[in-house]
Design a protein around this motif. Structure first.
Motif, PDB file in Angstrom:
ATOM      1  N   GLY A 104       0.790  -1.238   0.000  1.00 60.53           N
ATOM      2  CA  GLY A 104       0.000   0.000   0.000  1.00 60.53           C
ATOM      3  C   GLY A 104       0.815   1.277   0.000  1.00 60.53           C
ATOM      4  N   ARG A 105       2.136   1.160   0.012  1.00 62.68           N
ATOM      5  CA  ARG A 105       2.990   2.351   0.036  1.00 62.68           C
ATOM      6  C   ARG A 105       3.014   3.064  -1.316  1.00 62.68           C
ATOM      7  N   ASN A 106       2.953   2.301  -2.396  1.00 70.74           N
ATOM      8  CA  ASN A 106       3.044   2.883  -3.735  1.00 70.74           C
ATOM      9  C   ASN A 106       1.672   3.276  -4.266  1.00 70.74           C
ATOM     10  N   HIS A 107       1.669   4.323  -5.080  1.00 74.25           N
ATOM     11  CA  HIS A 107       0.453   4.752  -5.768  1.00 74.25           C
ATOM     12  C   HIS A 107       0.601   4.462  -7.253  1.00 74.25           C
ATOM     13  N   PHE A 108      -0.512   4.084  -7.878  1.00 76.98           N
ATOM     14  CA  PHE A 108      -0.493   3.679  -9.281  1.00 76.98           C
ATOM     15  C   PHE A 108      -1.607   4.424 -10.013  1.00 76.98           C
ATOM     16  N   ILE A 109      -1.253   5.105 -11.098  1.00 79.29           N
ATOM     17  CA  ILE A 109      -2.227   5.835 -11.913  1.00 79.29           C
ATOM     18  C   ILE A 109      -2.341   5.144 -13.268  1.00 79.29           C
ATOM     19  N   VAL A 110      -3.545   4.726 -13.613  1.00 78.58           N
ATOM     20  CA  VAL A 110      -3.787   4.095 -14.913  1.00 78.58           C
ATOM     21  C   VAL A 110      -4.812   4.923 -15.679  1.00 78.58           C
ATOM     22  N   GLU A 111      -4.409   5.460 -16.811  1.00 78.04           N
ATOM     23  CA  GLU A 111      -5.347   6.162 -17.701  1.00 78.04           C
ATOM     24  C   GLU A 111      -5.833   5.136 -18.709  1.00 78.04           C
ATOM     25  N   TYR A 112      -7.155   5.094 -18.949  1.00 79.85           N
ATOM     26  CA  TYR A 112      -7.687   4.007 -19.760  1.00 79.85           C
ATOM     27  C   TYR A 112      -8.909   4.430 -20.563  1.00 79.85           C
ATOM     28  N   LEU A 113      -9.232   3.588 -21.539  1.00 81.61           N
ATOM     29  CA  LEU A 113     -10.387   3.781 -22.420  1.00 81.61           C
ATOM     30  C   LEU A 113     -11.519   2.888 -21.937  1.00 81.61           C
ATOM     31  N   VAL A 114     -12.697   3.468 -21.771  1.00 83.48           N
ATOM     32  CA  VAL A 114     -13.844   2.672 -21.300  1.00 83.48           C
ATOM     33  C   VAL A 114     -14.544   2.014 -22.495  1.00 83.48           C
ATOM     34  N   PRO A 115     -15.276   0.927 -22.273  1.00 81.16           N
ATOM     35  CA  PRO A 115     -16.014   0.294 -23.360  1.00 81.16           C
ATOM     36  C   PRO A 115     -17.076   1.227 -23.936  1.00 81.16           C
ATOM     37  N   CYS A 116     -17.379   1.064 -25.211  1.00 79.68           N
ATOM     38  CA  CYS A 116     -18.384   1.910 -25.856  1.00 79.68           C
ATOM     39  C   CYS A 116     -19.743   1.809 -25.168  1.00 79.68           C
TER      40      CYS A 116
END
Length: 293
Positions: free
Chosen positions: A200-212
């Motif tokens: 839980g120490r690290n932070h993760f950012i994921v930018e993504y495309l949602v389904p149509c």
């Protein structure tokens, strides 16, 4: 005469058309950024993206707003996490940018948040050696904190290779995936997330495309058309979409958790102070997931 005038043409960073197009869309943001970041952008050869941009304009002539909202939000989120770490933990953060490409984000963040950052690691398959030389030229007093690693972000030994260039697996880190999840199968994304497991120490950012199916019917033709054109230009077979629920599940399975999920209307509101193109969630097709891992 600017530094750009002194750069040999061969020293300019050439970009794939899709990457050049994203930078072209992003120019209004960089125009207001640090001087060295603006100079870095001036050293990019964006000519390859101009025809693709013209073709994308025939599908949606305001698509640049999506990119501006996305990039403004991601930079703001990283800076928020850096500030929180300084207050709560009292430590500098490491930043890992996966599939970094030719984006000037690392340079911008370092120039504006130098005291809060231990090191920034950029990882990509190619092109980072020239980028590293340009960093040394533009910010010789701070380039030591910018580390460039040529590697496959899905490789099993990614963390070992990061450690060899200075990454500390015991120190807090922010891991950023922008503009790459579209091309990753779920198994690959799961592997990347699990590699940075830290209790839980690290932070993760994921930018993504949602389904149509999660986008309003009247808007679906925009992401379909734009990403079809990008796939054709990049020579990729398909585009991978994710949902907030899928990403939350990926993080839970890796021992992490979801912190938040931000959709495009919230990004636009943060950048402009009002909503212009995106009034609610179904109006957009790009989201950002923040998890702890």
């Amino acid at each position: 005469m600017s530094k750009n005038d002194l750069i040999e043409p061969s020293e300019k960073l050439s970009l794939h058309p899709t990457a050049a197009m994203v930078i072209l869309w992003s120019l209004p943001l960089y125009a207001r950024g640090p001087a060295q970041a603006r100079e870095f952008v001036e050293m990019l050869d964006l000519s390859s993206g101009k025809d693709l941009l013209r073709r994308c304009d025939t599908i949606c002539d305001w698509y640049g707003e999506v990119i501006l909202n996305r990039k403004h939000f991601i930079k703001s989120l990283v800076e928020k996490l850096l500030a929180e770490s300084e207050v709560v933990v009292g430590k500098q953060m490491q930043l890992v940018i996966l599939a970094a490409g030719k984006s000037p984000l690392a340079l911008e963040l370092l120039l504006e948040n130098h005291a809060k950052i231990a090191k920034i690691f950029e990882v990509d398959l190619a092109g980072l050696e020239v980028k590293k030389r340009l960093y040394s030229r533009l910010v010789p007093d701070r380039a030591e904190k910018l580390r460039c690693l040529t590697a496959d972000i899905t490789s099993d030994d990614l963390l070992d290779r990061l450690a060899r260039v200075g990454f500390d697996p015991e120190a807090p880190a922010i891991v950023l995936m922008e503009g790459i999840s579209y091309y990753l199968p779920k198994k690959s994304l799961e592997g990347i997330v699990s590699k940075f497991r830290s209790g839980g120490r690290n932070h993760f950012i994921v930018e993504y495309l949602v389904p149509c199916s999660e986008v309003k019917m009247a808007r679906r033709k925009i992401p379909k058309g734009i990403f079809s054109m990008i796939r054709s230009e990049a020579g990729t077979d398909g585009t991978r979409c994710y949902t907030e629920g899928e990403l939350s599940s990926i993080f839970r399975k890796a021992g992490g958790r979801e912190i938040s999920c931000i959709e495009m209307s919230e990004m636009e509101l943060l950048r402009l102070g009002f909503n212009k193109r995106f009034g609610e969630r179904g109006d957009g097709w790009i989201e950002c997931f923040l998890g702890a891992i």
